[in-house]
Design an enzyme around this catalytic site. Structure first.
Site, PDB file in Angstrom:
ATOM      1  N   TYR A 343     -30.375   9.657  25.146  1.00 51.92           N
ATOM      2  CA  TYR A 343     -29.938   8.659  26.125  1.00 51.92           C
ATOM      3  C   TYR A 343     -29.951   9.248  27.535  1.00 51.92           C
ATOM      4  CZ  TYR A 343     -26.995   5.174  28.427  1.00 51.92           C
ATOM      5  OH  TYR A 343     -26.502   4.220  29.278  1.00 51.92           O
ATOM      6  N   TYR A 347     -33.079   9.540  31.618  1.00 56.00           N
ATOM      7  CA  TYR A 347     -32.883   9.580  33.064  1.00 56.00           C
ATOM      8  C   TYR A 347     -33.606  10.778  33.677  1.00 56.00           C
ATOM      9  CZ  TYR A 347     -29.321   6.067  32.188  1.00 56.00           C
ATOM     10  OH  TYR A 347     -28.672   4.924  31.800  1.00 56.00           O
TER      11      TYR A 347
END
Length: 513
Positions: A343, A347
């Site tokens: 997760y 980014y």
């Protein structure tokens, strides 16, 4: 002129060529940049680079300059007296810096080992109040090469931007992102194995706290240090103790895709939860809370949302925390404990964020009401931040052969998803083993380096732009499991980091973020 303290052809008789040849594979695999972390070799390289730059600047300044009877001439034209005086003053300072470096050279014996920390002879101590080691470290910290270039107005030449440079830059950025992700995933694996608590947090910036955040260059450092001190306090330790053994963090900046608003995603790894951390669902009929109240008010620049990362047999469960439910009252879906790593990793890989980060704040994309305020703030580039040595822990390599270590520096991702971490650990182990090799031997055995960008530009004429990327990739072929020795395979199996082993482990562990 000053490079005579390095091995050259005239020193050939002093070297044992068989010994040098035997050293070459390990030195090439380890790399001179890694070996230069050893004191003596590092100081040699430091002084060499400093002298080369100062000599280059001096030569540049003296081009076309002549003196005659106290007058200065530049390209045949007489210079004004104030120009001459300033030139002489600056040149004298430059030569003083060179003389200072020349004085260090006799203290750096190339026949000493690369891990030696030079102190200095009697004459050195009469002229200086510190050891050679202290002097070199202070010089590097207080007078970096960039400051020398700035003071003498001698900036680096800007590189040519072409397809080759863009390909190389993209490849470098991809490698760096991949390394950061590997460290994150390895830290997740290690935290699970050691029974640490994992907390995911999102840090935002409030409108009225923007200026305070940008005015404080240590805002993020102070925040993570405060969290570390909270963990230390929970363990009954002093606030000034190192928290490296009980707290680590990983932080990624993100510029929102809608309006470019800066915020941060952080993962906290804690051996002990801060004092006052209690199960937010204790006594509740609907167990739908995930946030840790003990961490909620620690971010002074906006809103934070610290969430416990939950998975089967996690540290929270072992501490008696209840399994949370979703908005419908259903137990959270179980996924791999590595899910939070993936997760956060998205980014790291998010190219739109990298493009915005390259612009600094992403101010133009930020919402219109803040544009005026942002224009007054300094531009700042935020990078991925993490604890020192974060995610670098691996099974010890002290008992491995040098041949095995060399193979571990060349593994491909297919052999293990942690190939870059293994490479760095193997290089560090080799540096320690090579510590008793002399500076002279290392310099004699170092490989001839190739300027990759120049090589790419030369190759493009033969193979064309379309084939350049695959051609460069073919030059750096990585080893697969079928290419390595049984010793290397056994190490990977014992460490539990083969691709097959990690797939099995992900099935063993259920959980969810």
């Amino acid at each position: 002129m000053v490079r005579s303290y390095y091995p050259s052809e005239c020193h050939a008789d002093y070297f044992d060529f068989e010994r040098i040849e035997a050293l070459k594979p390990a030195i090439e695999a380890c790399g001179i940049s890694t070996l230069s972390q050893s004191p003596m070799l590092g100081f040699h390289k430091q002084m060499d680079n400093r002298i080369k730059l100062l000599e280059e600047i001096l030569s540049f300044r003296m081009q076309g300059v002549e003196f005659d009877n106290g007058d200065m001439y530049v390209d045949g034209h007489k210079a004004a007296s104030d120009v001459r005086d300033e030139f002489v003053s600056v040149t004298e300072k430059l030569m003083d810096e060179l003389a200072q470096c020349y004085n260090v050279l006799p203290q750096l014996d190339i026949n000493n080992t690369i891990d030696h920390r030079p102190e200095g002879d009697e004459k050195w101590f009469l002229e200086n109040e510190k050891t050679v080691t202290q002097f070199c470290r202070k010089l590097a910290a207080e007078r970096p090469l960039k400051d020398i270039r700035d003071e003498y107005n001698y900036p680096k030449k800007k590189g040519i931007k072409d397809e080759c440079s863009r390909l190389l830059e993209a490849s470098t950025m991809k490698s760096r992102r991949g390394f950061a992700i590997q460290r994150l995933m390895n830290a997740m694996r290690q935290a699970h194995a050691d029974g640490w608590f994992i907390v995911f947090d999102t840090l935002t910036l409030a409108d009225d706290r923007l200026e305070a955040f940008y005015d404080n260059p240590n805002a993020l450092r102070d925040y993570f240090r405060d969290i570390g001190r909270m963990v230390l306090a929970a363990e009954g330790r002093k606030a000034n103790d190192s928290h490296a053994d009980c707290y680590q963090y990983f932080c990624v900046p993100e510029y929102g895709t809608a309006n470019g608003r800066l915020h941060f995603h952080a993962v906290h790894f804690m051996r002990t939860l801060p004092t006052g951390s209690v199960d937010p669902n204790f006594g509740r009929r609907v167990r739908n809370r995930r946030q840790l109240n003990s961490l909620q008010n620690t971010w002074p620049y906006g809103y934070s949302m610290p969430i416990a990362v939950r998975y089967t047999q996690d540290a929270f469960s072992r501490s008696g925390w209840l399994w949370p439910v979703d908005a419908k009252g259903e137990p959270l879906k179980a996924t791999s404990y590595m899910a939070v790593g993936f997760y956060v990793a998205k980014y790291v890989n998010k190219k739109s964020d990298m493009d915005l980060a390259a612009k600094g704040l992403g101010a133009k994309e930020w919402n219109n009401s803040l544009k005026t305020k942002l224009s007054l703030l300094p531009k700042k580039l935020f990078r991925i931040r993490m604890s020192r040595n974060f995610g670098m822990k691996m099974l010890t390599m002290t008992n491995l052969s040098t041949e095995c270590l060399i193979q571990l520096t060349k593994l491909g991702y297919d052999a293990t998803p942690f190939n870059q971490i293994l490479k760095q650990n193997a290089k560090r182990e080799m540096r320690l083993r090579l510590g008793k090799v002399t500076v002279a031997d290392v310099l004699a055995a170092q490989p001839v380096t190739t300027n990759l960008l120049k090589f790419m530009r030369a190759s493009i004429k033969m193979i064309g732009v379309s084939n350049l990327q695959s051609f460069i990739a073919s030059m750096t072929q990585k080893l697969t499991l079928s290419d390595i020795s049984d010793e290397s395979k056994n190490y990977l199996d014992k460490a539990g980091i083969t691709t097959a082993c990690l797939r099995i482990k992900s099935k063993w562990t259920a959980g969810g973020k």
